[in-house]
Design a protein around this motif. Structure first.
Motif, PDB file in Angstrom:
ATOM      1  N   THR A  64       0.846  -1.182   0.000  1.00  0.00           N
ATOM      2  CA  THR A  64       0.000   0.000   0.000  1.00  0.00           C
ATOM      3  C   THR A  64       0.885   1.237   0.000  1.00  0.00           C
ATOM      4  OG1 THR A  64      -0.169  -0.254   2.395  1.00  0.00           O
ATOM      5  CG2 THR A  64      -2.030  -1.047   1.078  1.00  0.00           C
ATOM      6  N   LEU A  65       0.283   2.408  -0.147  1.00  0.00           N
ATOM      7  CA  LEU A  65       1.048   3.597  -0.499  1.00  0.00           C
ATOM      8  C   LEU A  65       2.154   3.942   0.497  1.00  0.00           C
ATOM      9  CD1 LEU A  65       1.666   6.103  -2.134  1.00  0.00           C
ATOM     10  CD2 LEU A  65      -0.299   7.226  -1.067  1.00  0.00           C
TER      11      LEU A  65
ATOM     12  N   LYS B 149      17.988  13.386  -4.452  1.00  0.00           N
ATOM     13  CA  LYS B 149      17.038  12.499  -5.121  1.00  0.00           C
ATOM     14  C   LYS B 149      15.651  13.138  -5.009  1.00  0.00           C
ATOM     15  CE  LYS B 149      19.742   9.012  -6.266  1.00  0.00           C
ATOM     16  NZ  LYS B 149      21.023   9.605  -5.896  1.00  0.00           N
ATOM     17  N   VAL B 150      14.788  12.833  -5.987  1.00  0.00           N
ATOM     18  CA  VAL B 150      13.456  13.439  -6.013  1.00  0.00           C
ATOM     19  C   VAL B 150      12.411  12.359  -6.223  1.00  0.00           C
ATOM     20  CG1 VAL B 150      11.938  15.146  -7.071  1.00  0.00           C
ATOM     21  CG2 VAL B 150      14.408  15.571  -6.967  1.00  0.00           C
ATOM     22  N   GLY B 151      11.457  12.291  -5.292  1.00  0.00           N
ATOM     23  CA  GLY B 151      10.347  11.357  -5.408  1.00  0.00           C
ATOM     24  C   GLY B 151       9.026  12.084  -5.253  1.00  0.00           C
ATOM     25  N   TRP B 152       7.951  11.410  -5.637  1.00  0.00           N
ATOM     26  CA  TRP B 152       6.622  12.022  -5.595  1.00  0.00           C
ATOM     27  C   TRP B 152       5.599  11.059  -5.012  1.00  0.00           C
ATOM     28  CZ3 TRP B 152       5.971  17.070  -6.485  1.00  0.00           C
ATOM     29  CH2 TRP B 152       7.010  17.738  -7.165  1.00  0.00           C
ATOM     30  N   ASP B 153       4.770  11.601  -4.112  1.00  0.00           N
ATOM     31  CA  ASP B 153       3.580  10.900  -3.648  1.00  0.00           C
ATOM     32  C   ASP B 153       2.453  11.305  -4.589  1.00  0.00           C
ATOM     33  OD1 ASP B 153       1.176  10.180  -2.476  1.00  0.00           O
ATOM     34  OD2 ASP B 153       1.750  10.772  -0.451  1.00  0.00           O
ATOM     35  N   LEU B 154       2.004  10.360  -5.397  1.00  0.00           N
ATOM     36  CA  LEU B 154       1.036  10.658  -6.460  1.00  0.00           C
ATOM     37  C   LEU B 154      -0.366  10.162  -6.128  1.00  0.00           C
ATOM     38  CD1 LEU B 154       3.289   9.780  -9.541  1.00  0.00           C
ATOM     39  CD2 LEU B 154       2.889  12.028  -8.490  1.00  0.00           C
ATOM     40  N   ALA B 155      -0.678  10.128  -4.819  1.00  0.00           N
ATOM     41  CA  ALA B 155      -1.988   9.634  -4.397  1.00  0.00           C
ATOM     42  C   ALA B 155      -3.118  10.362  -5.103  1.00  0.00           C
ATOM     43  CB  ALA B 155      -2.143   9.767  -2.879  1.00  0.00           C
ATOM     44  N   HIS B 156      -3.000  11.684  -5.246  1.00  0.00           N
ATOM     45  CA  HIS B 156      -4.066  12.489  -5.848  1.00  0.00           C
ATOM     46  C   HIS B 156      -3.755  12.863  -7.298  1.00  0.00           C
ATOM     47  CE1 HIS B 156      -6.531  13.216  -2.204  1.00  0.00           C
ATOM     48  NE2 HIS B 156      -5.389  12.914  -1.607  1.00  0.00           N
ATOM     49  N   ALA B 157      -2.691  12.292  -7.837  1.00  0.00           N
ATOM     50  CA  ALA B 157      -2.282  12.625  -9.203  1.00  0.00           C
ATOM     51  C   ALA B 157      -2.480  11.482 -10.190  1.00  0.00           C
ATOM     52  CB  ALA B 157      -0.821  13.070  -9.223  1.00  0.00           C
TER      53      ALA B 157
ATOM     54  N   ALA C 209       5.199   6.802  -5.928  1.00  0.00           N
ATOM     55  CA  ALA C 209       4.222   5.777  -5.537  1.00  0.00           C
ATOM     56  C   ALA C 209       2.847   6.426  -5.475  1.00  0.00           C
ATOM     57  CB  ALA C 209       4.585   5.142  -4.204  1.00  0.00           C
ATOM     58  N   TRP C 210       1.822   5.617  -5.632  1.00  0.00           N
ATOM     59  CA  TRP C 210       0.451   6.132  -5.613  1.00  0.00           C
ATOM     60  C   TRP C 210      -0.488   5.051  -5.096  1.00  0.00           C
ATOM     61  CZ3 TRP C 210       3.460   5.220  -9.865  1.00  0.00           C
ATOM     62  CH2 TRP C 210       3.093   4.151 -10.695  1.00  0.00           C
ATOM     63  N   CYS C 211      -1.571   5.492  -4.479  1.00  0.00           N
ATOM     64  CA  CYS C 211      -2.621   4.538  -4.144  1.00  0.00           C
ATOM     65  C   CYS C 211      -3.511   4.364  -5.374  1.00  0.00           C
ATOM     66  CB  CYS C 211      -3.433   5.006  -2.942  1.00  0.00           C
ATOM     67  SG  CYS C 211      -4.154   6.626  -3.128  1.00  0.00           S
ATOM     68  N   SER C 212      -4.312   3.317  -5.360  1.00  0.00           N
ATOM     69  CA  SER C 212      -5.111   3.004  -6.546  1.00  0.00           C
ATOM     70  C   SER C 212      -6.600   3.180  -6.325  1.00  0.00           C
ATOM     71  CB  SER C 212      -4.843   1.549  -6.962  1.00  0.00           C
ATOM     72  OG  SER C 212      -5.200   0.664  -5.907  1.00  0.00           O
ATOM     73  N   TYR C 213      -6.988   3.596  -5.118  1.00  0.00           N
ATOM     74  CA  TYR C 213      -8.413   3.571  -4.777  1.00  0.00           C
ATOM     75  C   TYR C 213      -9.105   4.921  -4.920  1.00  0.00           C
ATOM     76  CZ  TYR C 213      -6.155   4.736  -0.292  1.00  0.00           C
ATOM     77  OH  TYR C 213      -5.358   5.275   0.682  1.00  0.00           O
ATOM     78  N   LYS C 214      -8.367   5.955  -5.290  1.00  0.00           N
ATOM     79  CA  LYS C 214      -8.993   7.261  -5.484  1.00  0.00           C
ATOM     80  C   LYS C 214      -9.470   7.362  -6.935  1.00  0.00           C
ATOM     81  CE  LYS C 214      -5.945   9.292  -1.978  1.00  0.00           C
ATOM     82  NZ  LYS C 214      -6.870   9.251  -0.840  1.00  0.00           N
ATOM     83  N   TYR C 215      -8.728   8.070  -7.753  1.00  0.00           N
ATOM     84  CA  TYR C 215      -9.148   8.259  -9.139  1.00  0.00           C
ATOM     85  C   TYR C 215      -9.062   6.977  -9.960  1.00  0.00           C
ATOM     86  CZ  TYR C 215      -9.023  13.187  -7.970  1.00  0.00           C
ATOM     87  OH  TYR C 215      -9.263  14.403  -7.378  1.00  0.00           O
TER      88      TYR C 215
ATOM     89  N   PRO D   5     -11.438   0.048  -1.611  1.00  0.00           N
ATOM     90  CA  PRO D   5     -10.881   0.654  -0.399  1.00  0.00           C
ATOM     91  C   PRO D   5      -9.572   0.012   0.056  1.00  0.00           C
ATOM     92  CG  PRO D   5     -12.885  -0.611   0.066  1.00  0.00           C
ATOM     93  CD  PRO D   5     -12.792  -0.482  -1.407  1.00  0.00           C
ATOM     94  N   GLY D   6      -8.595   0.887   0.318  1.00  0.00           N
ATOM     95  CA  GLY D   6      -7.305   0.449   0.849  1.00  0.00           C
ATOM     96  C   GLY D   6      -6.503  -0.437  -0.075  1.00  0.00           C
ATOM     97  N   ASN D   7      -6.757  -0.378  -1.350  1.00  0.00           N
ATOM     98  CA  ASN D   7      -6.175  -1.357  -2.258  1.00  0.00           C
ATOM     99  C   ASN D   7      -4.715  -1.074  -2.584  1.00  0.00           C
ATOM    100  OD1 ASN D   7      -6.110  -3.629  -3.948  1.00  0.00           O
ATOM    101  ND2 ASN D   7      -8.165  -3.222  -4.691  1.00  0.00           N
ATOM    102  N   ALA D   8      -4.163  -1.952  -3.431  1.00  0.00           N
ATOM    103  CA  ALA D   8      -2.720  -1.986  -3.684  1.00  0.00           C
ATOM    104  C   ALA D   8      -2.203  -0.684  -4.274  1.00  0.00           C
ATOM    105  CB  ALA D   8      -2.387  -3.148  -4.618  1.00  0.00           C
ATOM    106  N   SER D   9      -0.937  -0.457  -4.042  1.00  0.00           N
ATOM    107  CA  SER D   9      -0.261   0.750  -4.498  1.00  0.00           C
ATOM    108  C   SER D   9       0.569   0.464  -5.748  1.00  0.00           C
ATOM    109  CB  SER D   9       0.647   1.266  -3.381  1.00  0.00           C
ATOM    110  OG  SER D   9       1.561   2.247  -3.838  1.00  0.00           O
ATOM    111  N   GLY D  10       0.715   1.485  -6.574  1.00  0.00           N
ATOM    112  CA  GLY D  10       1.622   1.405  -7.712  1.00  0.00           C
ATOM    113  C   GLY D  10       2.926   2.107  -7.388  1.00  0.00           C
ATOM    114  N   CYS D  11       4.007   1.651  -8.018  1.00  0.00           N
ATOM    115  CA  CYS D  11       5.340   2.228  -7.806  1.00  0.00           C
ATOM    116  C   CYS D  11       6.014   2.510  -9.135  1.00  0.00           C
ATOM    117  CB  CYS D  11       6.242   1.269  -7.031  1.00  0.00           C
ATOM    118  SG  CYS D  11       5.728   0.938  -5.364  1.00  0.00           S
TER     119      CYS D  11
END
Length: 425
Positions: free
Chosen positions: A104-105, A214-222, A239-245, A250-256
């Motif tokens: 998860t994220l 180094k530069v990383g991004w939390d893309l939960a809302h992107a 990384a991003w969560c997959s359960y928003k857009y 709910p609470g599902n797997a994250s992408g990286c």
């Protein structure tokens, strides 16, 4: 385009909407026996109707094949995640080898910081945005403590100017330059969860790299909401969560995402597990870790395919529609919602303040509205009358007109319910 605050105008926009048929792909809750106006896809996307068949397929294979489903299911479980590589790479602007799904994220951000936050005595600071999502704040604090630093010294928050709701790009770039050689990592939310501001990820990534960070991004809302070019921007990780857009449940797997420039670096640390081991030799149970080439080499555990199934169902929708078409409607329906809010504000002599940037290039599928003079009772009225929205203290409602399943008539109808709620006081 000149908008009108009439039902007929909204219905005409819907009739011309090339994505209108996709509303029928989703299940809407009902309030008072009527389909809701759903504005909280920035918290949890609606359930795609096709998700059930994807889950049922795995349940049937589990029932009929048991353990053999790993290799002989219709979609074998041992490589189930590989079906995400192409569609996710299109969504986030990556090479297929640069994306994977796991965990998860916040778990994934922690794991990626193992690789990309390597502080030294002189280079140990992390830059993040003020009012980052709380989970990110807790993550930063625990990470710097783990490495022996104090948060007040190691974490640098970029502040908003007095009286302003959003960060200025020039202030972000100036802070990166100011911290300079002491900066180990820039890690910011690509879209701020509270205001809906979209950051210039390309410029910020470049600035971070210029000072050796180094530069990383939390893309939960992107992810699934913003046009991303992670590979071309040379982002180190995301990384991003997959359960928003992305509507995976709910609470599902994250992408990286891990940029390909890091795939062949043997000195890059990571926490290893058997699912990241050489795929062709995984079941030989060898004692020494030999990572898969690419982002899959960061996986740790056997993947929860029952969770991945609805996510896979959802990404098929993204494949059909394409991000360009989604963004065209996103911008139009968000602009129409903005127009409706201004119209209602004038009609009720209200004091609405949209704190999301007015510039379309600095926002996506969210308008955060400061309801000066209104209180929680207005939010409660909206909810009781079929508008599912989100309340944030002190009195902000977040509205996300998701282009995949929201209609222009929804925007008009919301305006009428909002007006009635204010006048009913």
């Amino acid at each position: 385009m000149t908008f009108e605050n009439t039902r007929e105008f909204a219905q005409d926009l819907d009739n011309k909407d090339v994505l209108r048929q996709y509303q029928d792909e989703f299940i809407f809750p009902k309030v008072n026996d009527k389909k809701v106006i759903y504005f909280t896809g920035n918290s949890l996307g609606l359930q795609p109707k096709r998700a059930k068949s994807y889950v049922d397929e795995i349940l049937n294979d589990w029932a009929n094949l048991a353990v053999e489903g790993h290799f002989y299911a219709q979609k074998p479980w041992w490589d189930y995640h590989e079906r995400f590589a192409n569609p996710l790479s299109s969504i986030v602007g990556a090479l297929p080898s640069e994306v994977t799904v796991m965990n998860t994220l916040t778990v994934n951000l922690h794991l990626l910081m193992v690789s990309f936050y390597q502080p030294t005595a002189t280079q140990y600071k992390i830059i993040c945005e003020e009012k980052a999502f709380p989970s990110d704040q807790y993550m930063f604090q625990s990470q710097v403590h783990f490495h022996g630093y104090q948060p007040e010294d190691a974490i640098v928050e970029i502040k908003r100017r007095e009286g302003e709701h959003n960060l200025r790009l020039e202030d972000i770039l100036a802070k990166i330059a100011q911290v300079g050689d002491a900066l180990a990592l820039v890690l910011i939310g690509g879209v701020n969860y509270y205001t809906g501001q979209v950051f210039d990820m390309k410029a910020i990534t470049q600035a971070g790299h210029q000072v050796g960070a180094k530069v990383g991004w939390d893309l939960a809302h992107a992810a699934g909401n913003v046009k991303l070019h992670l590979h071309d921007w040379n982002v180190d990780f995301a990384a991003w969560c997959s359960y928003k857009y992305m509507n995976s449940g709910p609470g599902n797997a994250s992408g990286c995402f891990i940029h390909e420039q890091h795939h062949n670096n043997p000195n890059l640390p990571r926490f290893a597990g058997w699912w990241g081991h050489n795929k062709e030799r995984r079941f030989k149970m060898e004692p020494n870790f030999d990572p898969i080439h690419g982002a899959d080499g960061w996986q740790i555990s056997n993947l929860p395919v029952l969770s991945l199934a609805p996510y896979l169902a959802s990404v098929t929708l993204f494949e059909e529609i394409g991000m360009d078409a989604l963004i065209l409607k996103r911008d139009k329906i968000t602009a129409y919602l903005e127009f409706i809010l201004h119209e209602i504000d004038q009609e009720v002599n209200g004091n609405f303040e949209i704190i999301t940037p007015a510039n379309p290039s600095e926002r996506a599928c969210q308008l955060s509205v400061f309801l000066h003079g209104e209180g929680r009772s207005l939010f409660d009225y909206l909810m009781k009358n079929g508008v599912i929205t989100d309340w944030r203290e002190p009195n902000v409602i977040r509205l996300a007109p998701v282009p995949m399943y929201c209609s222009f008539e929804d925007m008009y109808e919301f305006g009428q319910i909002l007006k009635a709620g204010i006048l009913a006081k």
